[in-house]
Design a protein around this motif. Structure first.
Motif, PDB file in Angstrom:
ATOM      1  N   SER A 151      50.905  34.295  43.979  1.00 14.30           N
ATOM      2  CA  SER A 151      49.481  33.942  43.929  1.00 14.30           C
ATOM      3  C   SER A 151      48.692  34.810  42.963  1.00 14.30           C
ATOM      4  O   SER A 151      47.458  34.755  42.940  1.00 14.30           O
ATOM      5  CB  SER A 151      48.867  34.068  45.335  1.00 14.30           C
ATOM      6  OG  SER A 151      49.560  33.298  46.275  1.00 14.30           O
ATOM      7  N   ASN A 153      48.180  34.681  39.770  1.00 25.21           N
ATOM      8  CA  ASN A 153      47.339  33.980  38.789  1.00 25.21           C
ATOM      9  C   ASN A 153      45.990  33.613  39.381  1.00 25.21           C
ATOM     10  O   ASN A 153      44.970  33.623  38.680  1.00 25.21           O
ATOM     11  CB  ASN A 153      48.054  32.724  38.270  1.00 25.21           C
ATOM     12  CG  ASN A 153      49.211  33.059  37.350  1.00 25.21           C
ATOM     13  OD1 ASN A 153      49.302  34.174  36.841  1.00 25.21           O
ATOM     14  ND2 ASN A 153      50.099  32.109  37.142  1.00 25.21           N
ATOM     15  N   ARG A 154      45.982  33.285  40.661  1.00 27.52           N
ATOM     16  CA  ARG A 154      44.705  32.979  41.322  1.00 27.52           C
ATOM     17  C   ARG A 154      43.850  34.233  41.434  1.00 27.52           C
ATOM     18  O   ARG A 154      42.620  34.172  41.244  1.00 27.52           O
ATOM     19  CB  ARG A 154      44.962  32.384  42.710  1.00 27.52           C
ATOM     20  CG  ARG A 154      43.704  32.098  43.527  1.00 27.52           C
ATOM     21  CD  ARG A 154      42.725  31.206  42.791  1.00 27.52           C
ATOM     22  NE  ARG A 154      41.525  30.957  43.594  1.00 27.52           N
ATOM     23  CZ  ARG A 154      40.375  30.499  43.104  1.00 27.52           C
ATOM     24  NH1 ARG A 154      40.269  30.225  41.796  1.00 27.52           N
ATOM     25  NH2 ARG A 154      39.341  30.299  43.895  1.00 27.52           N
ATOM     26  N   GLU A 157      42.276  34.675  38.171  1.00 31.89           N
ATOM     27  CA  GLU A 157      41.195  33.699  37.975  1.00 31.89           C
ATOM     28  C   GLU A 157      39.917  34.156  38.681  1.00 31.89           C
ATOM     29  O   GLU A 157      38.816  34.052  38.117  1.00 31.89           O
ATOM     30  CB  GLU A 157      41.629  32.333  38.499  1.00 31.89           C
ATOM     31  CG  GLU A 157      40.622  31.225  38.244  1.00 31.89           C
ATOM     32  CD  GLU A 157      41.093  29.878  38.758  1.00 31.89           C
ATOM     33  OE1 GLU A 157      40.427  28.875  38.454  1.00 31.89           O
ATOM     34  OE2 GLU A 157      42.124  29.824  39.464  1.00 31.89           O
ATOM     35  N   LEU A 158      40.060  34.668  39.892  1.00 34.16           N
ATOM     36  CA  LEU A 158      38.898  35.187  40.615  1.00 34.16           C
ATOM     37  C   LEU A 158      38.301  36.381  39.889  1.00 34.16           C
ATOM     38  O   LEU A 158      37.071  36.519  39.783  1.00 34.16           O
ATOM     39  CB  LEU A 158      39.302  35.581  42.030  1.00 34.16           C
ATOM     40  CG  LEU A 158      39.642  34.436  42.994  1.00 34.16           C
ATOM     41  CD1 LEU A 158      40.282  34.981  44.259  1.00 34.16           C
ATOM     42  CD2 LEU A 158      38.394  33.625  43.329  1.00 34.16           C
ATOM     43  N   GLU A 223      39.437  35.526  49.825  1.00 33.51           N
ATOM     44  CA  GLU A 223      40.615  34.925  49.194  1.00 33.51           C
ATOM     45  C   GLU A 223      41.375  35.974  48.380  1.00 33.51           C
ATOM     46  O   GLU A 223      42.607  36.049  48.441  1.00 33.51           O
ATOM     47  CB  GLU A 223      40.212  33.761  48.294  1.00 33.51           C
ATOM     48  CG  GLU A 223      41.403  33.057  47.661  1.00 33.51           C
ATOM     49  CD  GLU A 223      41.024  31.882  46.783  1.00 33.51           C
ATOM     50  OE1 GLU A 223      41.934  31.195  46.311  1.00 33.51           O
ATOM     51  OE2 GLU A 223      39.810  31.670  46.571  1.00 33.51           O
ATOM     52  N   ILE A 227      45.399  37.725  48.834  1.00 27.03           N
ATOM     53  CA  ILE A 227      46.434  37.768  47.789  1.00 27.03           C
ATOM     54  C   ILE A 227      46.834  39.211  47.499  1.00 27.03           C
ATOM     55  O   ILE A 227      48.009  39.556  47.513  1.00 27.03           O
ATOM     56  CB  ILE A 227      45.931  37.087  46.496  1.00 27.03           C
ATOM     57  CG1 ILE A 227      45.599  35.615  46.750  1.00 27.03           C
ATOM     58  CG2 ILE A 227      46.970  37.224  45.382  1.00 27.03           C
ATOM     59  CD1 ILE A 227      44.852  34.951  45.617  1.00 27.03           C
TER      60      ILE A 227
END
Length: 246
Positions: A151, A153-154, A157-158, A223, A227
């Motif tokens: 996770s 990459n997420r 992104e955040l 979130e 991660i």
């Protein structure tokens, strides 16, 4: 299946940094465990021998920046030396060239740094965001994250879309001097690195409180924490740094 998934994720991560090899900057960082009673001698050795070596490498275009950090608050690492380059292999080659230069500059009996700092951890980080390749403040805060690889990459992104703009807004006099977000390429358990610096501890932690307050109990923060579920904080005194003139 879990092992296979981990291998596939690792291959995808390597492919990502290879694709951006020409446009990204990389940090080769050596985190040293040292005898606190011998650190003054280690620092003097670094300044006398290592500093001019890094400066020579930078003048020759082998690296674009370097630095030396002293432990203020945090875990077991006591000193950090690092340099910045345009690629993973380039940063590794710079280490070899630095070693050759040091062999000519310094006799083994004069290496008080090696005597005080007998073991270390090496990491290579890919700089994703921020202005950490520019001149920084005199004190820094580094947050080393343990994350779920599938996770990551997420999380990036955040960091780019939600957190990054807030850090950018806190750059300026009386606030942060620099900030940076970096991803793991080579090294130990830590997968992501958030760095900030400022002119003083007061500025650094006032900005930190303001930034964290703006994210408090947000869905993005929850979130991200799911991660990157664990972290270690270090406060560093930024003792020496150099940047290539632009």
């Amino acid at each position: 299946m879990r092992v296979l998934t981990g291998v596939l994720v690792s291959l995808l991560s390597l492919s990502a940094w290879a694709d951006s090899h020409e446009t990204r900057s990389y940090i080769y960082a050596t985190y040293s465990n040292c005898d606190p009673l011998a650190e003054d001698d280690a620092d003097a050795t670094f300044e006398r021998y290592f500093k001019p070596t890094y400066e020579s490498l930078m003048a020759d275009g082998e690296i674009s920046g370097w630095g030396y950090l002293k432990h203020h608050t945090g875990g077991s690492w006591r000193r950090v030396s690092y340099h910045i380059g345009p690629g993973v292999v380039e940063t590794m080659k710079a280490i070899g060239k630095a070693g050759e230069m040091l062999d000519k500059r310094m006799k083994p009996r004069d290496n008080d740094f090696g005597k005080a700092c007998r073991d270390h951890d090496d990491y290579i980080w890919q700089i994703q965001q921020g202005n950490s390749t520019e001149q920084r403040g005199t004190v820094g805060l580094s947050v080393y994250f343990v994350c779920k690889m599938a996770s990551e990459n997420r999380a990036d992104e955040l960091a780019e879309k939600v957190f990054g703009p807030v850090y950018e807004a806190h750059l300026g006099e009386g606030q942060l001097t620099s900030w940076g977000w970096a991803s793991h390429v080579v090294g130990g358990q830590y997968r992501r690195l958030l760095t900030t610096s400022a002119a003083s501890l007061d500025d650094l932690f006032a900005a930190r409180a303001s930034i964290l307050g703006s994210f408090a109990d947000s869905s993005a923060a929850r979130e991200f924490n799911s991660i990157c579920y664990s972290h270690t904080d270090y406060v560093w005194n930024i003792a020496m740094e150099g940047r290539q003139a632009k």
